[in-house]
Write a protein that holds these residues in place. Structure first.
Motif, PDB file in Angstrom:
ATOM      1  N   GLY A  51       6.214   1.373  -5.654  1.00 47.15           N
ATOM      2  CA  GLY A  51       6.634   0.871  -4.358  1.00 47.15           C
ATOM      3  C   GLY A  51       6.438  -0.613  -4.194  1.00 47.15           C
ATOM      4  N   VAL A  52       6.752  -1.064  -2.985  1.00 51.27           N
ATOM      5  CA  VAL A  52       6.611  -2.465  -2.603  1.00 51.27           C
ATOM      6  C   VAL A  52       5.829  -2.520  -1.300  1.00 51.27           C
ATOM      7  N   GLY A  53       5.165  -3.653  -1.091  1.00 55.48           N
ATOM      8  CA  GLY A  53       4.402  -3.822   0.132  1.00 55.48           C
ATOM      9  C   GLY A  53       4.401  -5.261   0.578  1.00 55.48           C
ATOM     10  N   MET A  54       3.904  -5.465   1.800  1.00 52.27           N
ATOM     11  CA  MET A  54       3.813  -6.807   2.356  1.00 52.27           C
ATOM     12  C   MET A  54       2.516  -6.918   3.141  1.00 52.27           C
ATOM     13  N   ASN A  55       1.760  -7.989   2.864  1.00 52.03           N
ATOM     14  CA  ASN A  55       0.539  -8.278   3.604  1.00 52.03           C
ATOM     15  C   ASN A  55       0.885  -9.178   4.784  1.00 52.03           C
ATOM     16  N   PHE A  56       0.520  -8.741   5.994  1.00 52.14           N
ATOM     17  CA  PHE A  56       0.750  -9.549   7.194  1.00 52.14           C
ATOM     18  C   PHE A  56      -0.404 -10.495   7.467  1.00 52.14           C
TER      19      PHE A  56
END
Length: 89
Positions: A51-56
């Motif tokens: 998968g892919v993710g994003m840190n806010f």
């Protein structure tokens, strides 16, 4: 897949994986195996996730994964997805 009740502590999930950080975004993948005791022994399956993710921020993140079960790979590939919004302690 149908949901079942699992007594806490009876089922365990272990996995190993990699994560590639690219600034605020990251790619991840892992393979794992479930282990259960007693009547829950039918839980012995091996999921694989990518998968892919994003840190806010340093603690908040969102992530989208596609999963498959190795024992039923042809029946599960491209059919199981999970989406997470979370906070890391």
């Amino acid at each position: 897949m149908k949901p079942t009740f699992i007594i806490p502590g009876i089922a365990w999930y272990g996995y190993i994986g990699l994560r590639l950080n690219l600034g605020a975004f990251y790619f991840r993948g892992d393979i794992g195996h479930t282990l259960a005791f007693g009547e829950q022994l039918k839980l012995g399956f091996s999921p694989i996730r990518q998968g892919v993710g994003m840190n806010f921020s340093p603690n908040y993140y969102t992530e989208l994964n596609t999963d498959a079960v190795l024992q039923n790979f042809n029946e599960t590939v491209g059919k199981i997805f999970d989406f997470k919004i979370g906070y890391r302690f």
